[in-house]
Write an enzyme that holds these catalytic residues in place. Structure first.
Site, mmCIF file in Angstrom:
data_model
loop_
_atom_site.group_PDB
_atom_site.id
_atom_site.type_symbol
_atom_site.label_atom_id
_atom_site.label_comp_id
_atom_site.label_asym_id
_atom_site.label_seq_id
_atom_site.Cartn_x
_atom_site.Cartn_y
_atom_site.Cartn_z
ATOM 1 N N TYR A 32 0.904 -1.056 -0.067
ATOM 2 C CA TYR A 32 0.100 0.048 0.073
ATOM 3 C C TYR A 32 0.874 1.322 -0.050
ATOM 4 O O TYR A 32 0.434 2.469 0.090
ATOM 5 C CB TYR A 32 -1.006 0.000 1.302
ATOM 6 C CG TYR A 32 -0.108 -0.216 2.441
ATOM 7 C CD1 TYR A 32 0.519 0.615 3.164
ATOM 8 C CD2 TYR A 32 0.335 -1.531 2.917
ATOM 9 C CE1 TYR A 32 1.543 0.630 4.251
ATOM 10 C CE2 TYR A 32 0.971 -1.683 4.152
ATOM 11 C CZ TYR A 32 1.583 -0.632 4.718
ATOM 12 O OH TYR A 32 2.463 -0.950 5.799
ATOM 13 N N GLY A 33 2.059 1.011 -0.035
ATOM 14 C CA GLY A 33 3.236 2.261 0.138
ATOM 15 C C GLY A 33 4.107 2.152 -0.971
ATOM 16 O O GLY A 33 3.900 2.029 -2.340
ATOM 17 N N LEU A 35 6.294 -0.057 -1.645
ATOM 18 C CA LEU A 35 6.157 -1.346 -2.509
ATOM 19 C C LEU A 35 5.294 -1.365 -3.894
ATOM 20 O O LEU A 35 5.452 -2.333 -4.300
ATOM 21 C CB LEU A 35 6.068 -2.405 -1.654
ATOM 22 C CG LEU A 35 7.371 -2.650 -0.597
ATOM 23 C CD1 LEU A 35 6.857 -3.705 0.373
ATOM 24 C CD2 LEU A 35 8.556 -2.905 -1.317
ATOM 25 N N GLU A 100 11.090 -3.954 5.774
ATOM 26 C CA GLU A 100 10.007 -3.219 6.483
ATOM 27 C C GLU A 100 10.548 -3.127 8.037
ATOM 28 O O GLU A 100 10.356 -2.043 8.521
ATOM 29 C CB GLU A 100 8.992 -4.277 6.508
ATOM 30 C CG GLU A 100 8.251 -4.493 5.333
ATOM 31 C CD GLU A 100 7.651 -3.001 4.582
ATOM 32 O OE1 GLU A 100 7.786 -2.027 5.246
ATOM 33 O OE2 GLU A 100 7.297 -3.015 3.431
#
Length: 161
Positions: A32-33, A35, A100
């Site tokens: 959602y970001g 990536l 992450e």
């Protein structure tokens, strides 16, 4: 101890959900970001895995004060939009887990279309801003520099392929 792309130390952990279960090779990852961007995936993995548009209800991609990347936090009225990445190898899961870092926990999620996947969600939702993350702003203001950080992290601190 390895250092994540954000400069925090990572434990070199194997991707696991909150119950300690590791996702099997080939399972899907909801992103959602940063990536979501093929350039970031290529810098981290050396390739761009297959993906398709996806959404998860009850979550939002929140701006993280002082950072250019978001965190996924619970939002009862929210819907986070992103991609569902498929075909990740075990080695690629390790790379993404270290990328992450400890700021995120890997958890299973159900998408709005009933597909299932895994997502890196905030380990500390209270750290998130009330504002949503703006992907367009990220591209315009930070993507080029971020790609350099990703490539540098991968070369110096990322896990061995």
């Amino acid at each position: 101890m390895r250092v994540g792309v954000d400069g925090t130390e990572t434990a070199g952990r194997v991707p696991q959900d909150a119950e300690g279960r590791a996702p099997a090779e080939g399972r899907a990852l909801f992103v959602y970001g940063t990536l979501m961007f093929p350039e970031v995936l290529r810098a981290l993995l050396g390739r761009v895995p297959d993906s398709a548009p996806a959404e998860v209800a009850g979550w939002r991609a929140a701006r993280l004060p002082g950072r250019v990347y978001p965190v996924l936090v619970p939002a009862p009225e929210g819907t986070a939009r992103g991609l569902l990445i498929t075909g990740l190898t075990a080695a690629e899961w390790r790379v993404l887990d270290e990328y992450e870092g400890p700021m995120y926990e890997l958890r299973p999620v159900e998408l709005t279309d009933a597909r299932r996947g895994w997502a890196y969600v905030s380990a500390d939702p209270a750290a998130a801003s009330a504002e949503d993350w703006d992907a367009g702003r990220f591209v315009a203001e930070h993507l080029d520099a971020y790609l350099g950080e990703c490539a540098g992290w991968r070369a110096e601190d990322g896990p061995a392929p």
